[in-house]
Design an enzyme around this catalytic site. Structure first.
Site, mmCIF file in Angstrom:
data_model
loop_
_atom_site.group_PDB
_atom_site.id
_atom_site.type_symbol
_atom_site.label_atom_id
_atom_site.label_comp_id
_atom_site.label_asym_id
_atom_site.label_seq_id
_atom_site.Cartn_x
_atom_site.Cartn_y
_atom_site.Cartn_z
ATOM 1 C CG ASP A 349 -2.184 -0.819 0.929
ATOM 2 O OD1 ASP A 349 -3.083 -0.305 0.255
ATOM 3 O OD2 ASP A 349 -2.220 -1.979 1.356
ATOM 4 C CB THR A 350 2.360 3.055 -2.143
ATOM 5 O OG1 THR A 350 3.228 2.073 -1.574
ATOM 6 C CG2 THR A 350 3.166 4.269 -2.522
#
Length: 530
Positions: A349-350
């Site tokens: 996740d980014t």
């Protein structure tokens, strides 16, 4: 040309400025900042800060940040590495003594010193226009007053309920009713709001010294961490020289190692050896892209590490000879069963944010806590979600990327920038952990090889090779005939566990003086312009 009968959306088109992010509130914040007189850097930092509040699983001030910046439309691209280092006391022996063969996720050993706030402050000081307090004000408001939960945020949040429940602070803040907030519910983070207020006034000292740093250090040490106040006080990111390659007449810029941007360039170098024709989803084209990625990732796993600690052979990595050698190994009749050892030089996740302003300052900005909610460890008084980037270290003695004191791990987050003929062409980025390098190369190929618009290229079905042999994860939208043919050639095509990655991009049309943007349909966000 878009097929208007398909359930997707058009590219955004505007004249003056544009922002593309994975959350509507962040995109709107970026536009509001630019309308208030801020530039693209102000807007990108403000959008990232907002996402630290409204998308807490994807990013946070306890994570890292990489940025590419093209000032005033030029091709003079500036890069900043905002990734953190291990504590000075952390050694491989610490893991060996505990019988560990990999870095545990929900452990202080996975927490390097967060680099995001250092990056924000330095980039704002050097390239911003508005007061820093004005840039952080929208994020402070969302954290204090609350934000409505969007669909993708809820989905990712709910998958981490077990992780969050294991930490008392995380459970208190992020599972207020004993579960993840539902779509449309309002969530608040008052501790984060107070921390952002302190940073707005004191800059980096508001995070790396004083009460906030004391909170993080004492919390990590209470769990067995080796972090010290000195580790935080001395933490610094750095301006670095981008690495580049030429592809179909365009120059593609990436941050250098310890990030994996160089891997995206190697994939592009391999793809440049093949003619792009016909259907971009044909079995032949997918076969080439899969193998180019497998070969480049095999090189990454051997050679990519912190260049401050070990030699990383950048020139060999980007050499014509290596690209020729690897391209020559691709056989369209069958999948490779043995990858080269690279014994000579050579979905996480980014959030990714793309912004272009009226002066054509272009910012490619990426901020991450790695896995969703990082370690799941949250400092109790400051509300800082601590990332798990240290999981990218190897624990194999002698490996280039082996954990060591004050060392940065192999990093997956990579902003991208395209220039041509002395001017910036396109800030772009693709989220998704180890998918990112593949995603960069394939987005660029779809736009410049096949003439697709940004939204079309972003919406295409995605796949990614797994580390074990010829297995390839594919989204369910991959054409069945293509999947069947790839299986016949020896690839083990399996369903992807999650939607693969996310992307944003803005392209500058210098002839017409306009901007076009695309934003990830797999996320909640949008591209909008002024």
């Amino acid at each position: 040309m878009r097929n208007f009968e398909k359930p997707t959306r058009s590219v955004a088109v505007s004249r003056q400025a544009m922002a593309a992010t994975s959350h509507p509130s962040a995109t709107l914040t970026a536009l509001q900042i630019m309308e208030a007189g801020g530039n693209a850097m102000d807007a990108a930092i403000a959008a990232s800060a907002v996402q630290c509040a409204v998308e807490p699983g994807s990013t946070g001030i306890g994570g890292d940040c990489f940025v590419l910046f093209a000032p005033e439309g030029s091709d003079k691209v500036v890069a900043y590495n905002g990734s953190g280092r291990t504590p000075a006391a952390l050694t491989l022996d610490w893991f060996t003594e505990r019988g560990l063969t990999e870095v545990p996720r929900q452990s202080p050993a996975a927490v390097t010193i967060p680099g995001a706030i250092d990056a924000w402050v330095q980039l704002h000081t050097d390239h911003g226009r508005l007061p820093f307090a004005d840039v952080l004000a929208p994020a402070i408001r969302f954290a204090a007053e609350g934000y409505a939960i969007t669909p993708r945020v809820h989905r990712d949040w709910s998958l981490e309920e077990g992780l969050l429940a294991a930490d008392p602070t995380a459970a208190r803040i992020f599972l207020p009713a004993g579960r993840a907030p539902k779509i449309g519910e309002v969530h608040r983070q008052p501790e984060l709001a107070e921390t952002l207020k302190r940073i707005a006034v004191d800059g980096r000292d508001g995070f790396y010294t004083g009460p906030v740093a004391e909170d993080m250090v004492s919390y990590l040490r209470s769990h067995g961490g080796l972090h010290t106040m000195e580790d935080f006080a001395t933490a610094r990111g750095a301006y670095v020289t981008p690495v580049t390659t030429d592809f179909r007449g365009y120059t593609i810029h990436e941050c250098p190692p310890n990030g994996q941007g160089i891997v995206a360039l190697l994939i592009l170098n391999i793809l440049s050896r093949f003619e792009a024709k016909g259907d971009p989803q044909s079995p032949d084209r997918l076969h080439i892209e899969i193998e180019a990625t497998r070969l480049a990732y095999a090189a990454r796993d051997v050679w990519l590490a912190d260049p401050d600690k070990v030699d990383v052979p950048v020139e060999e990595f980007l050499s014509e000879a290596l690209a020729d050698r690897l391209a020559g190994m691709i056989d369209l009749r069958r999948a490779l069963t043995d990858l080269p050892p690279f014994d000579m030089p050579l979905h996480r996740d980014t959030v990714y944010i793309s912004v272009v302003d009226r002066d054509r300052n272009a910012v490619s900005f990426i901020n991450s806590v790695f896995d969703s909610f990082g370690t799941g460890l949250v400092a109790p008084r400051s509300g800082v979600v601590l990332h798990n980037r240290g999981q990218s270290f190897s624990l194999k003695p002698g490996h280039r990327n082996v954990v060591a004191p004050l060392k940065r791990p192999l990093h997956t987050i990579i902003p991208g920038m395209v220039t041509r003929a002395g001017r910036v062409e396109m800030p772009f980025g693709v989220m998704g952990g180890y998918y990112q390098a593949m995603g960069h190369a394939h987005l660029i190929s779809k736009v410049f090889d096949y003439g697709m618009d940004l939204q079309e290229a972003i919406d295409l079905p995605r796949l990614i090779p797994k580390s074990d042999g010829t297995q390839v994860e594919a989204e369910h939208t991959l054409p069945a005939a293509a999947a069947d043919e790839l299986r016949r050639r020896g690839f083990a095509i399996v369903p992807a566990e999650d939607p693969i990655g996310g992307a944003q991009a803005i392209r500058i049309d210098w002839e017409n003086g306009t901007l076009t943007g695309g934003s990830e349909s797999r996320k909640d966000g949008i591209a909008l312009g002024l």
